[in-house]
Write an enzyme that holds these catalytic residues in place. Structure first.
Site, PDB file in Angstrom:
ATOM      1  N   ASN A   1      69.217  49.345  60.398  1.00  0.00           N
ATOM      2  CA  ASN A   1      68.662  49.657  58.957  1.00  0.00           C
ATOM      3  C   ASN A   1      69.041  48.922  57.559  1.00  0.00           C
ATOM      4  O   ASN A   1      68.016  49.212  57.239  1.00  0.00           O
ATOM      5  CB  ASN A   1      68.213  51.156  58.401  1.00  0.00           C
ATOM      6  CG  ASN A   1      68.469  52.645  59.509  1.00  0.00           C
ATOM      7  OD1 ASN A   1      67.425  52.525  59.896  1.00  0.00           O
ATOM      8  ND2 ASN A   1      68.801  53.010  59.684  1.00  0.00           N
TER       9      ASN A   1
ATOM     10  N   ASP B   1      76.450  43.871  67.076  1.00  0.00           N
ATOM     11  CA  ASP B   1      78.377  44.024  65.894  1.00  0.00           C
ATOM     12  C   ASP B   1      78.126  42.624  65.772  1.00  0.00           C
ATOM     13  O   ASP B   1      78.822  41.265  66.470  1.00  0.00           O
ATOM     14  CB  ASP B   1      78.960  44.370  66.705  1.00  0.00           C
ATOM     15  CG  ASP B   1      79.914  45.320  65.702  1.00  0.00           C
ATOM     16  OD1 ASP B   1      79.338  45.585  64.639  1.00  0.00           O
ATOM     17  OD2 ASP B   1      80.771  45.417  66.176  1.00  0.00           O
TER      18      ASP B   1
ATOM     19  N   HIS C   1      75.945  32.172  63.698  1.00  0.00           N
ATOM     20  CA  HIS C   1      76.710  33.585  64.426  1.00  0.00           C
ATOM     21  C   HIS C   1      74.988  34.219  64.708  1.00  0.00           C
ATOM     22  O   HIS C   1      75.212  34.303  66.355  1.00  0.00           O
ATOM     23  CB  HIS C   1      77.782  33.993  64.545  1.00  0.00           C
ATOM     24  CG  HIS C   1      77.632  34.543  62.934  1.00  0.00           C
ATOM     25  ND1 HIS C   1      77.430  34.618  61.027  1.00  0.00           N
ATOM     26  CD2 HIS C   1      77.580  35.885  62.847  1.00  0.00           C
ATOM     27  CE1 HIS C   1      77.764  34.721  60.726  1.00  0.00           C
ATOM     28  NE2 HIS C   1      77.442  36.206  61.334  1.00  0.00           N
TER      29      HIS C   1
END
Length: 196
Positions: free
Chosen positions: A8, A68, A179
């Site tokens: 979000n 992540d 990344h």
């Protein structure tokens, strides 16, 4: 093609949407009725990305992906790592507090030993099958923030071979070397090949 992205975070959503292009329309969990906090309690980036994607898939049955990201600082034994978003003491995700806590913990680290890497792992569930994509960029941690753009640790991370932090780059320049950009490029290549 519609695909759920387990975030979000508006910054992250726009960065990834720009890289995937118009062929894929990213929707947030909230848009799909998933309003609760998505769990991320695993000890690794890979584990957290998979946990979030599996949770969304169980709740919606739709194709989805989760990422992540961790900042891994060599002088801190790889910290903050998987705890990057919740590094500073206290509750919540406070980018400024996390960055200040990182700089405080690195006060005594000499300039030549301030090396770090940003690493992103993306877990995709497509048609019930799981896939992982990873991206990494190495650099150094500055002694003070430099730049207003980006988010998270962007103002204190200077990528190798660059003369400005992620926070001083526009989205296009950052995505070309970051990344997350590298992981999303692998995801995008996979999706484009699958749906050519």
């Amino acid at each position: 093609m519609k695909i759920i992205f387990a975030t979000n975070n508006a910054h992250k959503l726009s960065e990834v949407q720009e890289m995937l292009g118009e062929r894929f329309r990213l929707v947030t969990p909230r848009e799909c009725g998933v309003t609760e906090e998505i769990p991320e309690e695993e000890p690794t980036l890979e584990g957290n990305a998979l946990e979030k994607a599996r949770y969304l898939y169980r709740r919606t049955g739709a194709d989805c992906f989760a990422d992540d990201t961790g900042l891994e600082v060599d002088a801190l034994g790889g910290a903050p790592g998987v705890r990057s978003a919740r590094y500073a003491p206290g509750e919540g995700h406070d980018f400024a507090a996390n960055t200040a806590f990182l700089l405080k913990n690195m006060e005594q680290v000499p300039d030549g030993e301030r090396t770090a890497r940003f690493r992103t792992v993306i877990a995709l569930i497509l048609g019930g099958r799981e896939y992982l994509f990873e991206g990494e960029v190495r650099g150094v941690i500055l002694r003070a923030p430099d730049g207003e753009g980006g988010f998270g640790y962007d103002p204190v991370f200077l990528p190798d071979g660059c003369d400005r932090t992620f926070a001083r780059m526009d989205t296009h320049a950052k995505n070309a070397i970051s990344h997350r950009g590298r992981a999303v490029a692998r995801l995008a290549a996979f999706l484009k090949e699958r749906f050519a």
